[in-house]
Scaffold this motif. Structure first.
Motif, short mmCIF file in Angstrom:
data_model
loop_
_atom_site.label_atom_id
_atom_site.label_comp_id
_atom_site.label_asym_id
_atom_site.label_seq_id
_atom_site.Cartn_x
_atom_site.Cartn_y
_atom_site.Cartn_z
N TRP A 51 0.83 -1.20 0.00
CA TRP A 51 0.00 0.00 0.00
C TRP A 51 0.87 1.25 0.00
CZ3 TRP A 51 -4.62 0.00 -1.69
CH2 TRP A 51 -5.45 -1.09 -1.53
N GLU A 52 2.04 1.16 0.62
CA GLU A 52 2.95 2.31 0.63
C GLU A 52 3.42 2.65 -0.78
OE1 GLU A 52 3.21 -0.32 2.72
OE2 GLU A 52 2.74 0.65 4.63
N ALA A 53 3.78 1.63 -1.55
CA ALA A 53 4.24 1.86 -2.92
C ALA A 53 3.11 2.40 -3.79
CB ALA A 53 4.80 0.57 -3.51
N ILE A 54 1.93 1.85 -3.63
CA ILE A 54 0.77 2.31 -4.40
C ILE A 54 0.46 3.76 -4.06
CG2 ILE A 54 -1.73 2.01 -4.70
CD1 ILE A 54 -1.14 -1.07 -4.32
N ALA A 55 0.45 4.07 -2.77
CA ALA A 55 0.16 5.43 -2.34
C ALA A 55 1.19 6.41 -2.89
CB ALA A 55 0.13 5.50 -0.82
N ALA A 56 2.45 6.03 -2.87
CA ALA A 56 3.50 6.92 -3.39
C ALA A 56 3.28 7.18 -4.88
CB ALA A 56 4.88 6.30 -3.15
N ALA A 57 2.92 6.14 -5.61
CA ALA A 57 2.68 6.30 -7.05
C ALA A 57 1.50 7.22 -7.33
CB ALA A 57 2.45 4.94 -7.70
N LEU A 58 0.51 7.18 -6.44
CA LEU A 58 -0.68 8.02 -6.61
C LEU A 58 -0.52 9.41 -6.02
CD1 LEU A 58 -3.46 5.40 -5.75
CD2 LEU A 58 -2.87 6.30 -8.02
N GLY A 59 0.55 9.59 -5.24
CA GLY A 59 0.78 10.90 -4.62
C GLY A 59 -0.13 11.17 -3.44
N VAL A 60 -0.51 10.09 -2.75
CA VAL A 60 -1.38 10.22 -1.58
C VAL A 60 -0.76 9.46 -0.41
CG1 VAL A 60 -3.47 10.49 -2.98
CG2 VAL A 60 -2.80 8.21 -2.18
N ARG A 61 -1.38 9.57 0.75
CA ARG A 61 -0.91 8.82 1.92
C ARG A 61 -1.39 7.38 1.83
NH1 ARG A 61 -2.14 12.49 7.05
NH2 ARG A 61 -0.41 11.30 7.91
N ARG A 62 -0.67 6.50 2.51
CA ARG A 62 -1.03 5.08 2.51
C ARG A 62 -2.47 4.87 2.94
NH1 ARG A 62 -2.39 1.35 5.78
NH2 ARG A 62 -1.74 -0.80 5.58
N GLN A 63 -2.88 5.55 4.00
CA GLN A 63 -4.24 5.40 4.52
C GLN A 63 -5.29 5.82 3.49
OE1 GLN A 63 -1.74 6.94 6.06
NE2 GLN A 63 -1.45 5.99 8.05
N THR A 64 -4.98 6.86 2.74
CA THR A 64 -5.91 7.35 1.72
C THR A 64 -6.08 6.32 0.61
OG1 THR A 64 -5.27 9.63 2.21
CG2 THR A 64 -6.36 9.23 0.09
N ALA A 65 -4.98 5.77 0.13
CA ALA A 65 -5.06 4.75 -0.92
C ALA A 65 -5.80 3.51 -0.42
CB ALA A 65 -3.65 4.37 -1.39
N HIS A 66 -5.49 3.09 0.79
CA HIS A 66 -6.12 1.91 1.37
C HIS A 66 -7.63 2.14 1.54
CE1 HIS A 66 -7.20 -1.06 4.46
NE2 HIS A 66 -6.31 -1.81 3.83
N ARG A 67 -8.00 3.26 2.08
CA ARG A 67 -9.41 3.58 2.32
C ARG A 67 -10.19 3.60 1.01
NH1 ARG A 67 -9.11 8.67 4.03
NH2 ARG A 67 -8.14 8.00 5.94
N LYS A 68 -9.58 4.13 -0.03
CA LYS A 68 -10.27 4.26 -1.31
C LYS A 68 -10.40 2.93 -2.05
CE LYS A 68 -10.15 6.92 -5.59
NZ LYS A 68 -9.43 7.97 -6.34
N HIS A 69 -9.40 2.06 -1.91
CA HIS A 69 -9.35 0.87 -2.78
C HIS A 69 -9.42 -0.48 -2.09
CE1 HIS A 69 -8.55 3.24 -6.35
NE2 HIS A 69 -7.66 3.91 -5.67
N ALA A 70 -9.20 -0.56 -0.81
CA ALA A 70 -9.10 -1.87 -0.15
C ALA A 70 -10.37 -2.70 -0.28
CB ALA A 70 -8.74 -1.71 1.32
N HIS A 71 -11.52 -2.06 -0.33
CA HIS A 71 -12.78 -2.81 -0.42
C HIS A 71 -12.90 -3.59 -1.74
CE1 HIS A 71 -13.78 0.87 -2.62
NE2 HIS A 71 -14.70 0.15 -3.23
N ARG A 72 -12.11 -3.23 -2.73
CA ARG A 72 -12.15 -3.92 -4.02
C ARG A 72 -11.27 -5.18 -4.04
NH1 ARG A 72 -11.47 1.67 -5.78
NH2 ARG A 72 -13.38 2.29 -6.82
N ILE A 73 -10.44 -5.31 -3.04
CA ILE A 73 -9.39 -6.32 -3.09
C ILE A 73 -9.61 -7.37 -2.00
CG2 ILE A 73 -6.91 -6.69 -2.88
CD1 ILE A 73 -6.71 -3.68 -3.82
N ILE A 74 -9.59 -8.60 -2.41
CA ILE A 74 -9.65 -9.72 -1.46
C ILE A 74 -8.29 -10.38 -1.51
CG2 ILE A 74 -10.78 -11.87 -0.87
CD1 ILE A 74 -13.22 -10.83 -2.44
N ASP A 75 -7.43 -9.97 -0.56
CA ASP A 75 -6.07 -10.51 -0.58
C ASP A 75 -5.66 -11.10 0.77
OD1 ASP A 75 -4.21 -7.35 -0.37
OD2 ASP A 75 -5.72 -8.22 0.92
N GLY A 76 -6.61 -11.22 1.65
CA GLY A 76 -6.31 -11.82 2.94
C GLY A 76 -5.57 -10.92 3.89
N GLY A 77 -5.38 -9.70 3.52
CA GLY A 77 -4.66 -8.77 4.39
C GLY A 77 -4.84 -7.36 3.92
N SER A 78 -4.18 -6.47 4.61
CA SER A 78 -4.26 -5.07 4.21
C SER A 78 -2.87 -4.54 4.13
CB SER A 78 -5.13 -4.28 5.19
OG SER A 78 -4.65 -4.40 6.49
#
Length: 75
Positions: free
Chosen positions: A48-75
Motif C-alpha cells: 500500500w505504501e508503494a501504491i500510495a507513493a505512485a498516486l501521490g497520496v498517503r497510505r491510509q488514503t489509498a487503502h481507504r479508497k481501494h481496499a474494499h475492491r481487493i480480497i487478498d487476505g490482508g491489508s
C-alpha cells in the motif's frame, strides 16, 4: 463518447454543458483505470505504501479508497 478525440472535441467545444459532461466522463474513466491498476499492483504484491507513493497520496488514503475492491487476505 468514448474516444480520446471525442473527449477532446467536447471539452474544447463551444457548448459548456457538453464540455462538463466530457469532463465527468473522463473523471469516471480515470477512476476506473486507477482502480484496475491498484488491483493489479496488489495482485502482484505491491505494498500500500508503494501504491500510495505512485498516486501521490498517503497510505491510509489509498487503502481507504481501494481496499474494499481487493480480497487478498490482508491489508
Amino acid at each position: 463518447m468514448g474516444s480520446l478525440s471525442e473527449f477532446s472535441e467536447a471539452v474544447d467545444g463551444k457548448d459548456p454543458v457538453a464540455a462538463l459532461a466530457a469532463v465527468a466522463a473522463l473523471r469516471r474513466l480515470l477512476e476506473e483505470l486507477e482502480a484496475a491498476h491498484v488491483i493489479e499492483a496488489r495482485t502482484r504484491g505491491s505494498s500500500w505504501e508503494a501504491i500510495a507513493a505512485a498516486l501521490g497520496v498517503r497510505r491510509q488514503t489509498a487503502h481507504r479508497k481501494h481496499a474494499h475492491r481487493i480480497i487478498d487476505g490482508g491489508s
